[in-house]
Motif scaffolding. Structure first.
Motif, PDB file in Angstrom:
ATOM      1  N   VAL A 350       0.845  -1.193   0.000  1.00 48.61           N
ATOM      2  CA  VAL A 350       0.000   0.000   0.000  1.00 48.61           C
ATOM      3  C   VAL A 350       0.881   1.243   0.000  1.00 48.61           C
ATOM      4  O   VAL A 350       1.762   1.388   0.831  1.00 48.61           O
ATOM      5  N   GLY A 351       0.652   2.103  -0.936  1.00 47.73           N
ATOM      6  CA  GLY A 351       1.440   3.329  -1.024  1.00 47.73           C
ATOM      7  C   GLY A 351       2.662   3.171  -1.895  1.00 47.73           C
ATOM      8  O   GLY A 351       3.228   4.141  -2.374  1.00 47.73           O
ATOM      9  N   ASN A 352       3.088   1.941  -2.135  1.00 51.70           N
ATOM     10  CA  ASN A 352       4.268   1.742  -2.962  1.00 51.70           C
ATOM     11  C   ASN A 352       3.934   1.281  -4.368  1.00 51.70           C
ATOM     12  O   ASN A 352       4.814   1.122  -5.193  1.00 51.70           O
ATOM     13  N   GLU A 354       0.744   1.426  -7.549  1.00 51.01           N
ATOM     14  CA  GLU A 354      -0.506   2.056  -7.954  1.00 51.01           C
ATOM     15  C   GLU A 354      -1.544   0.985  -8.243  1.00 51.01           C
ATOM     16  O   GLU A 354      -1.265   0.028  -8.970  1.00 51.01           O
TER      17      GLU A 354
ATOM     18  N   HIS B 165       1.538  -0.645   9.353  1.00 55.93           N
ATOM     19  CA  HIS B 165       0.734  -0.003   8.315  1.00 55.93           C
ATOM     20  C   HIS B 165       0.777   1.507   8.458  1.00 55.93           C
ATOM     21  O   HIS B 165       0.748   2.032   9.555  1.00 55.93           O
ATOM     22  N   ARG B 166       0.824   2.190   7.310  1.00 54.36           N
ATOM     23  CA  ARG B 166       0.975   3.647   7.369  1.00 54.36           C
ATOM     24  C   ARG B 166      -0.222   4.309   8.029  1.00 54.36           C
ATOM     25  O   ARG B 166      -0.099   5.366   8.641  1.00 54.36           O
ATOM     26  N   GLN B 287      -3.819   9.840   1.353  1.00 55.68           N
ATOM     27  CA  GLN B 287      -3.362   8.994   0.243  1.00 55.68           C
ATOM     28  C   GLN B 287      -4.320   7.832   0.016  1.00 55.68           C
ATOM     29  O   GLN B 287      -4.600   7.460  -1.117  1.00 55.68           O
ATOM     30  N   GLU B 291      -6.205   7.049  -3.420  1.00 52.46           N
ATOM     31  CA  GLU B 291      -5.993   5.768  -4.100  1.00 52.46           C
ATOM     32  C   GLU B 291      -7.243   4.898  -4.070  1.00 52.46           C
ATOM     33  O   GLU B 291      -7.192   3.720  -4.419  1.00 52.46           O
ATOM     34  N   TRP B 293      -9.033   3.517  -1.647  1.00 54.54           N
ATOM     35  CA  TRP B 293      -9.190   2.381  -0.740  1.00 54.54           C
ATOM     36  C   TRP B 293     -10.486   2.523   0.046  1.00 54.54           C
ATOM     37  O   TRP B 293     -10.963   1.576   0.648  1.00 54.54           O
ATOM     38  N   HIS B 315      -5.700   8.249 -10.827  1.00 58.05           N
ATOM     39  CA  HIS B 315      -6.192   8.881  -9.601  1.00 58.05           C
ATOM     40  C   HIS B 315      -5.957  10.391  -9.561  1.00 58.05           C
ATOM     41  O   HIS B 315      -5.417  10.925  -8.591  1.00 58.05           O
ATOM     42  N   LEU B 519       7.603   3.166   5.565  1.00 53.93           N
ATOM     43  CA  LEU B 519       7.977   2.686   4.251  1.00 53.93           C
ATOM     44  C   LEU B 519       8.925   1.510   4.322  1.00 53.93           C
ATOM     45  O   LEU B 519       8.873   0.624   3.510  1.00 53.93           O
TER      46      LEU B 519
END
Lengths: 399, 735
Positions: A350-352, A354, B165-166, B287, B291, B293, B315, B519
């Motif tokens: 997720v986030g890395n 698309e 998780h972010r 984000q 994206e 979600w 997006h 990350l």
């Protein structure tokens, strides 16, 4: 006056709540949206105050604009609004004819003439009558009007009605339109019946069919009806990721109707295509150029079908027919929840990367062989005619 | 509307579903921006935060909504009055409750109880929830459990994620222990963090007594969406010290023997639910929304009436009337509000740009949030930053990661803003010693000014830039800039006693750092080697199940090392405090004992800490030349030596104490060590803390590595004397 205000406030509240429900996807699916739109318009017409049909047209167009904006990729609400507008315009013309005494041939006009066309051009009239041959509709009365004619009549009408001020007439007009919408609802809810009747002619014994749209009720009814007289096999694609569950349910339902059913992965479509007799697709909306929007993955199936010259049938009710042209593909395809494609829990991904999950596909008209609607079967290149029959050019843009 | 027709037969209850929205978080994580705007009105993807919560409530079929307002209550009220929720078409009745006095969730709940608004089961959410959850499923699950378990009072909605998780809060990471079969919550704990390192959790085995299998989960996102029974406010009322919903209420209820109430969790792994509780989650949730979600909640669902976002592939969301130069590059995940302009050769990616923003040429904007009406001039570089409304960034400015530019701030030409700088238009005053922990400094402007005037004098010492807007801080904002650096450290000063707040310093407002954190694991390894070890333990533990409490203890031992370190610091501080303020001996002992028990350490550690503290004190006296060596030792050990009376019980422990003392003294500077040691020995002997026998035993023990020759030399005389004295006494006893 106060009661009027109250009526108006009430109806606005009602419109807002429907718009918000559409926005929240509490109302979704083209069938439900179409029926809801009809019911909302009935309420609007009975509650709103207007002295002249032009005002009513404005009111309806405003409501329609709101509905379309609430779910811009669900075209059935816009279609219904345009159908109702066209109904009103037809009725206005009839009135004109009556008022001006030059439309005698329409006196006994029946309300269901919305399916019929109003053209006076000779060639068009011919096509129109050919069209009428194909349809199951018995009513062949043509109203006589064209664009210029209409403009003239409009000005006549405004002056005439300003003088006449017939309250009873308005009341009549109102009930006629509402009656028309009721018939529209009947039409929408009985679409399957009309389509089903054609299924026996189109499906042969021991044929292998493939359907990439397991979510479509119309497709199911079509197949179930055909099973009464024919024995055939249906391949159902799995439709990962958005409709997998529905595909499985669909297969179960078909099996319950004693149809040989095989669920196949999306990836094997090309491999099995050589043995498929027909591809049956349920459409979400059909555009004036003959293209249509359906579930994602169908475009690829249709490409495969074209490769093997397998006929592609699209089943759709008339209310899915949109007078718009698909100029901007981005604006047609809804992009859904990324979480269906990939687990959101996966913090490494997720986030890395698309992720995009388009819910719809646009199928070009070249890849479709025939549209099966409740008013008959048409080639994609003929769709624009049916659009002209059902919608008025001035309503295409709801501004 | 769906919940209405569910299971109505068995539950005779009010049909209306009520929802309580806590618009305030009673925290300061969004400072300094929350000093101007209430937190729930800060824009997330160009929509005020509260809209997401209300949208969720509308979808959930709630009939009545009460907003508990505290800081900036008037602004929240004005906003709601003008919003679509207050109009006739609104799906629910909305009321704002001014609860200006409340300082915590607990206060708000007590206020709620006093007002007597609650009629049945209600939904308690914080005003910063973003979710697309199918609430009718949650509600029916809650009601079904209610039928089985009459003591069931709360259902918490938790989302499955992963520990790193972010979107998971890193500042208040929470651990849940759940019954594996029923999802009954057995225990809850924020993982106590020590200097940002995750430590352990400790569980009372009694809690797990009649449980077959349980899971310890450190991978859940707690989005603070709870279905509560009307009992909940009452419990808050009864326990007037409860402040936090989770830390106090959930823990208290679960560990209470008297209450016998149960709390269940509803874990969803298909739906999205998260809470914007810090800059880190602000970034992550933005984000996530971009994206898709959280579909159907996305910018193009146009939550506000006047919005007109449309979706484009990759997006990108654009509103009407935006102007993009031909050569500008719009990357993926970008939102651009109406009437904004982006100049030539500018690049934007993973960012949100508000309405009426002017972005010049050659600007690079990455992972940043530019709020409405901001102006960014040519050649700027903005990364991982937040630029609040109406601010101006002049030419060639570079905003480094983690910068937060406040409302109306102007940054001058060519300024480079350092990492994690927060800039405000006016210096924010801290009511440092008040216990207030609200989002803003004061909800009442007059009150604020009043306080300001009173404190002006004191504050001149603390904050340099006191003059209102007259003198700016050119070092930070450049010559023609307007703004001050916001000193976040002083903010934390308020909560030294609060573990979580102090640790959150590491996570706080540092969009970029957090980014790094989530990350990659490797960056954690390099910066904080300890953390990775702990994390691992927990991520594995999160899926492990244990059949008995023993397993649990194994887990605990992992954390002990960290505990000790922490205990040392705390204990030394305690003893020092006691000496400084001349506390009662008993008080100090009680404090130490409590600390020992809560940290689960041995008496050895307590002794070590006490000795260290005492010796430090002595050294302080000697260094400041207040007292001589002898006097100071006598003074300290004479009085505070008594502490050991309740730290030393066995013979071996006396030896241990001496060993500790010896090794500590040998490390003292100025060669005072041996003398201090001998004097201390004498005092302890006089106070009957040490027996001759044990002293001799210590003296004669062999193979002890800590022997210090100097100490032994000086002490030998005293030992000789002791030995003689003993012989004498022995002799006299024989006679």
């Amino acid at each position: 006056m106060s009661s009027q205000h109250k009526d108006k406030a009430d109806i606005n509240v009602h419109i807002d709540s429907v718009v918000n429900k559409l926005k929240r996807r509490q109302i979704s699916g083209s069938y439900t949206v179409a029926i809801e739109t009809c019911q909302l318009l009935m309420r609007v017409i009975s509650a709103s105050r207007w002295n002249h049909p032009d005002q009513l047209i404005d009111i309806i167009a405003q409501v329609g604009k709101k509905l379309v904006q609430a779910q811009p990729r669900e075209f059935s609400s816009g279609n219904i609004v345009r159908r109702v507008l066209s109904l009103i315009r037809d009725e206005m013309n009839d009135d004109n004819d009556v008022n001006n005494g030059n439309g005698g041939n329409n006196n006994n006009n029946n309300n269901s003439n919305y399916i019929n066309n109003s053209v006076n051009n000779e060639n068009q009239a011919m096509i129109s009558s050919m069209f009428a041959l194909l349809t199951t509709n018995e009513n062949k009365k043509n109203t006589v009007s064209n664009q210029q004619n209409l403009q003239q009549q409009k000005s006549q009408v405004s002056s005439a009605s300003a003088q006449l001020k017939k309250n009873t007439h308005t009341q009549d007009f109102r009930s006629i339109i509402i009656q028309g919408i009721k018939e529209l609802i009947d039409e929408i809810s009985s679409i399957s019946e009309n389509i089903e009747t054609m299924s026996v002619d189109l499906i042969h014994d021991n044929e292998v069919l493939l359907t990439p749209t397991p979510g479509s009720k119309t497709v199911f009814n079509f197949l179930a009806k055909a099973r009464l007289k024919r024995k055939f096999t249906v391949l159902v694609t799995e439709c990962f990721p958005n409709e997998t569950e529905e595909a499985h349910k669909f297969a179960k339902k078909l099996a319950a109707h004693k149809i040989d059913t095989v669920v196949i992965p999306d990836s094997t479509v090309f491999a099995v295509m050589s043995r498929v007799g027909k591809v049956i697709v349920g459409a979400r909306s059909v555009f004036a150029n003959g293209g249509c929007v359906t579930s994602s993955g169908v475009a690829a199936v249709c490409e495969c079908a074209k490769e093997y010259k397998t006929p592609v049938f699209v089943v759709a009710g008339l209310y899915k027919l949109s007078p718009l042209y698909p100029f901007d593909r981005d604006s047609l395809v809804e992009v859904g929840n990324s979480g269906k494609v990939m687990e959101w829990e996966d913090s490494q991904l997720v986030g890395n990367c698309e992720v995009t999950n388009p819910l719809f596909d646009y199928v070009v008209p070249e890849n479709i062989d025939i549209y099966i609607t409740n008013v008959g079967g048409f080639s994609p290149s003929f769709i624009y005619r049916i659009v002209l029959d059902n919608y008025k050019a001035e309503d295409v843009n709801l501004e | 509307m769906a919940p209405k027709n569910k299971k109505q037969k068995e539950i005779v209850q009010d049909e209306r579903l009520q929802a309580i929205v806590l618009t305030d978080s009673y925290e300061t994580k969004f400072m300094p921006l929350t000093s101007v705007e209430p937190r729930c009105l800060l824009p997330l993807c160009n929509v005020p935060l509260i809209e997401y919560t209300l949208e969720f409530l509308a979808k959930a079929g709630v009939d009545e909504v009460y907003l508990m307002c505290c800081s900036h209550a008037d602004k929240v009220q004005t906003y709601i009055d003008g919003s679509k929720w207050n109009q006739a078409g609104s799906p629910f009745k909305i009321n704002t409750i001014m609860s200006l006095e409340s300082r915590s969730v607990g206060d708000a709940m007590r206020d709620l109880d006093n007002r007597g608004l609650i009629t049945g089961d209600f939904l308690l959410v914080s005003g910063d929830v973003v979710t697309n959850i199918q609430f009718d499923e949650v509600l029916s699950a809650h009601r079904q459990r209610r039928l089985i378990d009459k003591d069931h009072i709360v259902t918490m909605v938790l989302t499955q994620a992963s520990p790193l998780h972010r979107t998971r809060s890193q500042s208040v990471p929470s651990t849940f222990i759940l019954d594996k079969k029923t999802d009954r919550c057995l225990y809850y704990q924020d993982i106590p963090s020590i200097n940002g390192l995750k430590a352990s959790i400790s569980v009372d085995p009694d809690l797990l007594e009649d449980v077959d299998e349980f899971v310890i989960r450190n991978d859940l996102i707690d989005c603070h969406v709870d279905i509560c029974s009307p009992l909940v406010p009452v419990i808050f009322q009864e326990n007037f010290d409860y402040q936090y919903l989770r830390r106090d209420f959930v823990r208290g209820t679960l560990s209470s023997d008297l209450l016998k109430k149960t709390i269940y969790a509803y874990i969803t792994n298909e739906d999205y639910a998260a809470r914007v509780e810090s800059w880190q989650t602000y970034d992550a949730i933005s984000q996530d929304i971009l994206e898709r979600w959280c579909y159907p909640i996305a910018p193009d669902s146009n939550l506000l009436e006047d919005q007109s976002y449309t979706y484009e592939s990759k997006h990108i969301y654009k509103e009407k009337d935006i102007r993009l130069s031909q050569s500008c590059k719009i990357g993926s995940c970008v939102v651009i509000g109406s009437n904004s302009f982006i100049g030539d050769a500018s690049q934007v990616e993973n960012s949100v740009i508000g309405r009426n923003c002017q972005i010049g040429t050659n600007v690079i904007i990455k992972n940043s949030y530019i709020w409405d009406n901001s102006i960014i001039k040519d050649n700027c570089q903005i990364e991982h930053s937040i630029v609040a409304s109406n601010s101006v960034i002049n030419q060639n400015v570079k905003l480094n990661s983690g910068s937060v530019i406040g409302f109306n701030v102007v940054i001058g030409d060519n300024v480079i803003v350092a990492e994690n700088t927060r800039i405000v238009e006016r210096p924010v005053k801290h009511l440092s010693d008040s216990s207030y922990i609200g989002d803003s400094l004061s909800s009442d402007d007059e009150f604020y000014q009043d306080i300001q005037a009173k404190r002006a004098a004191e504050e001149k010492e603390n904050i340099v830039e006191v003059d209102e807007g007259a003198v700016n801080d050119p070092a930070i904002v450049g010559e023609n800039g307007i703004g001050f650096a916001y000193d976040s450290e002083s903010e934390y000063g308020d909560y030294d006693d609060d573990e979580v707040s102090s640790s959150s310093k590491h996570y706080h407002g540092l969009v970029y750092k957090l980014d790094e954190l989530y990350l990659s694991d490797t960056s954690i390894v390099s910066s904080m080697p300890n953390r990775r070890k702990k994390r691992r333990t927990y991520s594995s533990a999160s899926h492990a199940t244990a059949t008995d409490a023993e397993h649990d203890y194994n887990n605990n031992t992992d954390g002990e090392e960290d505990d000790e370190e922490d205990f040392n610091k705390e204990a030394i501080a305690t003893v020092e405090r006691a000496m400084e303020n001349n506390h009662d001996l008993d008080t100090a002992l009680l404090e130490l004992n409590t600390l020992r028990m809560s940290m689960n350490v041995t008496y050895h550690d307590v002794r070590l800490a006490t000795c260290t503290a005492l010796l430090q004190r002595i050294e302080h006296f000697i260094n400041t030349q207040t007292l001589g060596v002898k006097d100071s030792v006598h003074k300290i050990f004479g009085k505070w030596g008594q502490l050991f009376k309740r730290q030393v019980f066995e013979d071996e422990e006396q030896v241990d104490l001496l060993n500790i003392l010896e090794s500590l003294c040998s490390k003292l500077p100025n060669n005072n060590g041996p003398t201090i040691f001998t004097l201390a020995l004498n005092d302890l002997y006089d106070n009957d803390i040490l027996d001759e026998v044990n002293i001799l035993k210590w003296w004669n023990q062999e193979g002890y590595a800590g022997k210090d020759e100097n100490t032994r030399k000086v002490a030998s005389k005293w030992i000789e004397w002791l030995a003689e004295a003993e012989e004498e006494s022995d002799g006299s006893a024989e006679e």
